[in-house]
Design a protein around this motif. Sequence first.
Motif, PDB file in Angstrom:
ATOM      1  N   GLU A   1       0.857  -1.198   0.000  1.00 44.50           N
ATOM      2  CA  GLU A   1       0.000   0.000   0.000  1.00 44.50           C
ATOM      3  C   GLU A   1       0.889   1.242   0.000  1.00 44.50           C
ATOM      4  O   GLU A   1       0.626   2.210   0.701  1.00 44.50           O
ATOM      5  N   TYR A   2       1.953   1.165  -0.808  1.00 48.84           N
ATOM      6  CA  TYR A   2       2.920   2.261  -0.802  1.00 48.84           C
ATOM      7  C   TYR A   2       2.379   3.426  -1.626  1.00 48.84           C
ATOM      8  O   TYR A   2       2.453   3.451  -2.839  1.00 48.84           O
ATOM      9  N   SER A   3       1.812   4.382  -0.927  1.00 44.30           N
ATOM     10  CA  SER A   3       1.298   5.593  -1.555  1.00 44.30           C
ATOM     11  C   SER A   3       1.658   6.778  -0.666  1.00 44.30           C
ATOM     12  O   SER A   3       2.206   6.612   0.425  1.00 44.30           O
ATOM     13  N   HIS A   4       1.328   7.948  -1.122  1.00 39.91           N
ATOM     14  CA  HIS A   4       1.807   9.171  -0.482  1.00 39.91           C
ATOM     15  C   HIS A   4       1.370   9.313   0.977  1.00 39.91           C
ATOM     16  O   HIS A   4       2.119   9.849   1.793  1.00 39.91           O
ATOM     17  N   HIS A   5       0.176   8.844   1.309  1.00 38.64           N
ATOM     18  CA  HIS A   5      -0.292   9.015   2.679  1.00 38.64           C
ATOM     19  C   HIS A   5       0.425   8.095   3.666  1.00 38.64           C
ATOM     20  O   HIS A   5       0.259   8.239   4.881  1.00 38.64           O
ATOM     21  N   ASN A   6       1.231   7.175   3.161  1.00 39.02           N
ATOM     22  CA  ASN A   6       2.011   6.304   4.033  1.00 39.02           C
ATOM     23  C   ASN A   6       3.484   6.682   4.079  1.00 39.02           C
ATOM     24  O   ASN A   6       4.316   5.908   4.565  1.00 39.02           O
ATOM     25  N   VAL A   7       3.804   7.853   3.546  1.00 41.46           N
ATOM     26  CA  VAL A   7       5.184   8.364   3.570  1.00 41.46           C
ATOM     27  C   VAL A   7       5.195   9.670   4.358  1.00 41.46           C
ATOM     28  O   VAL A   7       4.449  10.599   4.033  1.00 41.46           O
ATOM     29  N   ILE A   8       6.023   9.722   5.394  1.00 45.64           N
ATOM     30  CA  ILE A   8       6.127  10.904   6.244  1.00 45.64           C
ATOM     31  C   ILE A   8       7.542  11.457   6.137  1.00 45.64           C
ATOM     32  O   ILE A   8       8.517  10.729   6.373  1.00 45.64           O
ATOM     33  N   PHE A   9       7.658  12.728   5.794  1.00 48.64           N
ATOM     34  CA  PHE A   9       8.965  13.368   5.729  1.00 48.64           C
ATOM     35  C   PHE A   9       9.268  14.015   7.074  1.00 48.64           C
ATOM     36  O   PHE A   9       8.550  14.907   7.525  1.00 48.64           O
ATOM     37  N   LEU A  10      10.347  13.552   7.692  1.00 48.59           N
ATOM     38  CA  LEU A  10      10.750  14.071   8.990  1.00 48.59           C
ATOM     39  C   LEU A  10      11.535  15.371   8.839  1.00 48.59           C
ATOM     40  O   LEU A  10      11.540  16.222   9.725  1.00 48.59           O
ATOM     41  N   SER A  11      12.223  15.499   7.702  1.00 50.06           N
ATOM     42  CA  SER A  11      12.962  16.706   7.347  1.00 50.06           C
ATOM     43  C   SER A  11      13.093  16.708   5.840  1.00 50.06           C
ATOM     44  O   SER A  11      12.492  15.883   5.148  1.00 50.06           O
ATOM     45  N   GLU A  12      13.895  17.617   5.305  1.00 48.22           N
ATOM     46  CA  GLU A  12      14.083  17.668   3.854  1.00 48.22           C
ATOM     47  C   GLU A  12      14.870  16.468   3.337  1.00 48.22           C
ATOM     48  O   GLU A  12      14.793  16.121   2.166  1.00 48.22           O
ATOM     49  N   LYS A  13      15.640  15.822   4.222  1.00 49.18           N
ATOM     50  CA  LYS A  13      16.486  14.713   3.789  1.00 49.18           C
ATOM     51  C   LYS A  13      16.045  13.364   4.347  1.00 49.18           C
ATOM     52  O   LYS A  13      16.442  12.326   3.825  1.00 49.18           O
ATOM     53  N   GLU A  14      15.254  13.381   5.401  1.00 54.60           N
ATOM     54  CA  GLU A  14      14.869  12.127   6.044  1.00 54.60           C
ATOM     55  C   GLU A  14      13.379  11.864   5.908  1.00 54.60           C
ATOM     56  O   GLU A  14      12.568  12.800   5.902  1.00 54.60           O
ATOM     57  N   GLY A  15      13.030  10.588   5.783  1.00 55.26           N
ATOM     58  CA  GLY A  15      11.623  10.212   5.680  1.00 55.26           C
ATOM     59  C   GLY A  15      11.361   8.879   6.341  1.00 55.26           C
ATOM     60  O   GLY A  15      12.294   8.123   6.639  1.00 55.26           O
ATOM     61  N   GLY A  16      10.112   8.598   6.571  1.00 49.56           N
ATOM     62  CA  GLY A  16       9.727   7.330   7.174  1.00 49.56           C
ATOM     63  C   GLY A  16       8.515   6.743   6.477  1.00 49.56           C
ATOM     64  O   GLY A  16       7.750   7.455   5.817  1.00 49.56           O
ATOM     65  N   ILE A  17       8.358   5.430   6.597  1.00 51.15           N
ATOM     66  CA  ILE A  17       7.241   4.713   5.977  1.00 51.15           C
ATOM     67  C   ILE A  17       6.381   4.123   7.090  1.00 51.15           C
ATOM     68  O   ILE A  17       6.903   3.524   8.034  1.00 51.15           O
ATOM     69  N   VAL A  18       5.070   4.265   6.971  1.00 52.14           N
ATOM     70  CA  VAL A  18       4.155   3.766   8.004  1.00 52.14           C
ATOM     71  C   VAL A  18       3.134   2.800   7.398  1.00 52.14           C
ATOM     72  O   VAL A  18       3.033   2.664   6.183  1.00 52.14           O
ATOM     73  N   ASN A  19       2.396   2.144   8.283  1.00 53.64           N
ATOM     74  CA  ASN A  19       1.280   1.261   7.904  1.00 53.64           C
ATOM     75  C   ASN A  19       1.710   0.075   7.043  1.00 53.64           C
ATOM     76  O   ASN A  19       1.395  -0.006   5.858  1.00 53.64           O
ATOM     77  N   PHE A  20       2.375  -0.864   7.685  1.00 55.94           N
ATOM     78  CA  PHE A  20       2.817  -2.080   6.997  1.00 55.94           C
ATOM     79  C   PHE A  20       1.817  -3.228   7.173  1.00 55.94           C
ATOM     80  O   PHE A  20       2.174  -4.392   7.028  1.00 55.94           O
ATOM     81  N   ASP A  21       0.568  -2.887   7.478  1.00 52.99           N
ATOM     82  CA  ASP A  21      -0.439  -3.912   7.790  1.00 52.99           C
ATOM     83  C   ASP A  21      -0.610  -4.953   6.686  1.00 52.99           C
ATOM     84  O   ASP A  21      -0.865  -6.128   6.957  1.00 52.99           O
ATOM     85  N   LYS A  22      -0.495  -4.531   5.431  1.00 51.95           N
ATOM     86  CA  LYS A  22      -0.752  -5.443   4.315  1.00 51.95           C
ATOM     87  C   LYS A  22       0.522  -5.872   3.595  1.00 51.95           C
ATOM     88  O   LYS A  22       0.461  -6.420   2.493  1.00 51.95           O
ATOM     89  N   SER A  23       1.658  -5.633   4.216  1.00 50.20           N
ATOM     90  CA  SER A  23       2.920  -5.996   3.584  1.00 50.20           C
ATOM     91  C   SER A  23       3.030  -7.511   3.422  1.00 50.20           C
ATOM     92  O   SER A  23       2.440  -8.277   4.181  1.00 50.20           O
ATOM     93  N   SER A  24       3.775  -7.926   2.412  1.00 54.95           N
ATOM     94  CA  SER A  24       3.945  -9.350   2.160  1.00 54.95           C
ATOM     95  C   SER A  24       5.172  -9.563   1.291  1.00 54.95           C
ATOM     96  O   SER A  24       5.789  -8.607   0.801  1.00 54.95           O
ATOM     97  N   ILE A  25       5.527 -10.815   1.111  1.00 56.45           N
ATOM     98  CA  ILE A  25       6.585 -11.161   0.158  1.00 56.45           C
ATOM     99  C   ILE A  25       5.971 -11.113  -1.235  1.00 56.45           C
ATOM    100  O   ILE A  25       5.022 -11.834  -1.527  1.00 56.45           O
ATOM    101  N   ASP A  26       6.499 -10.237  -2.073  1.00 54.83           N
ATOM    102  CA  ASP A  26       5.938 -10.060  -3.418  1.00 54.83           C
ATOM    103  C   ASP A  26       6.946  -9.308  -4.274  1.00 54.83           C
ATOM    104  O   ASP A  26       8.033  -8.950  -3.812  1.00 54.83           O
ATOM    105  N   LEU A  27       6.580  -9.017  -5.510  1.00 53.59           N
ATOM    106  CA  LEU A  27       7.474  -8.314  -6.418  1.00 53.59           C
ATOM    107  C   LEU A  27       7.567  -6.834  -6.039  1.00 53.59           C
ATOM    108  O   LEU A  27       6.541  -6.153  -5.961  1.00 53.59           O
ATOM    109  N   PRO A  28       8.767  -6.298  -5.802  1.00 53.44           N
ATOM    110  CA  PRO A  28       8.920  -4.896  -5.400  1.00 53.44           C
ATOM    111  C   PRO A  28       8.407  -3.898  -6.433  1.00 53.44           C
ATOM    112  O   PRO A  28       8.030  -2.782  -6.077  1.00 53.44           O
TER     113      PRO A  28
END
Length: 204
Positions: A144-171
């Motif tokens: 579910e990698y979309s913009h609402h799951n990406v948080i920018f902590l600063s101009e250079k650093e970011g974080g990814i949230v909500n891995f509820d539906k993550s799985s082994i699959d094609l990147p």
Amino acid sequence: AEINGTEYVCSKVLKGRQCSAESLQDTKKAARLLAKMHNAAKGFTKEEAAKLSQSLNTQSAENEAPYVKCEAGQLTELFCHRARELMRFKKAALKGKGLFDYEYAAVADKFCEAAIDACEALSTSKYDEISLNYIKTGIICHKEYSHHNVIFLSEKEGGIVNFDKSSIDLPILDTLNLIKRHMKKNVWSAAAATEILNEYIKER
């Protein structure tokens, strides 16, 4: 934690700003962040996931196999299922008498043919071979990698949230989802899609 018979999971909230789907620069940064996540996730196989799950869950039964979500290799069947659904809807529309039935029946052939072509393209591609390779070598996809799951902590650093539906699959599925969300907001610009993909490739 368990409260009144219900289990809850608490996690720290990242403080920052949400990635903008409209912004090409934000989306390019999100693409680089995604590539870093995929690089870090190399080697995460079902076996490694099971070991990690067992080490964290001390209350599980000794012989109980932990559930590890793996969706690699399932796209062909999913596409064919959707194609069958479209054809079933077409038959229903041909029997119907409503305005929607007439409008759907008028364009159904075009989309049914496109769905069948997609199934055939997947069936004759190296999709199954690639999927088996990722299952063997290991990877984590957000799914579910979309913009609402990406948080920018600063101009250079970011974080990814909500891995509820993550799985082994094609990147590539994560990458395509990010690109698609941006294109929807920017008149389906192919040039922008190329820029985003190139940013991902640089980090991979």
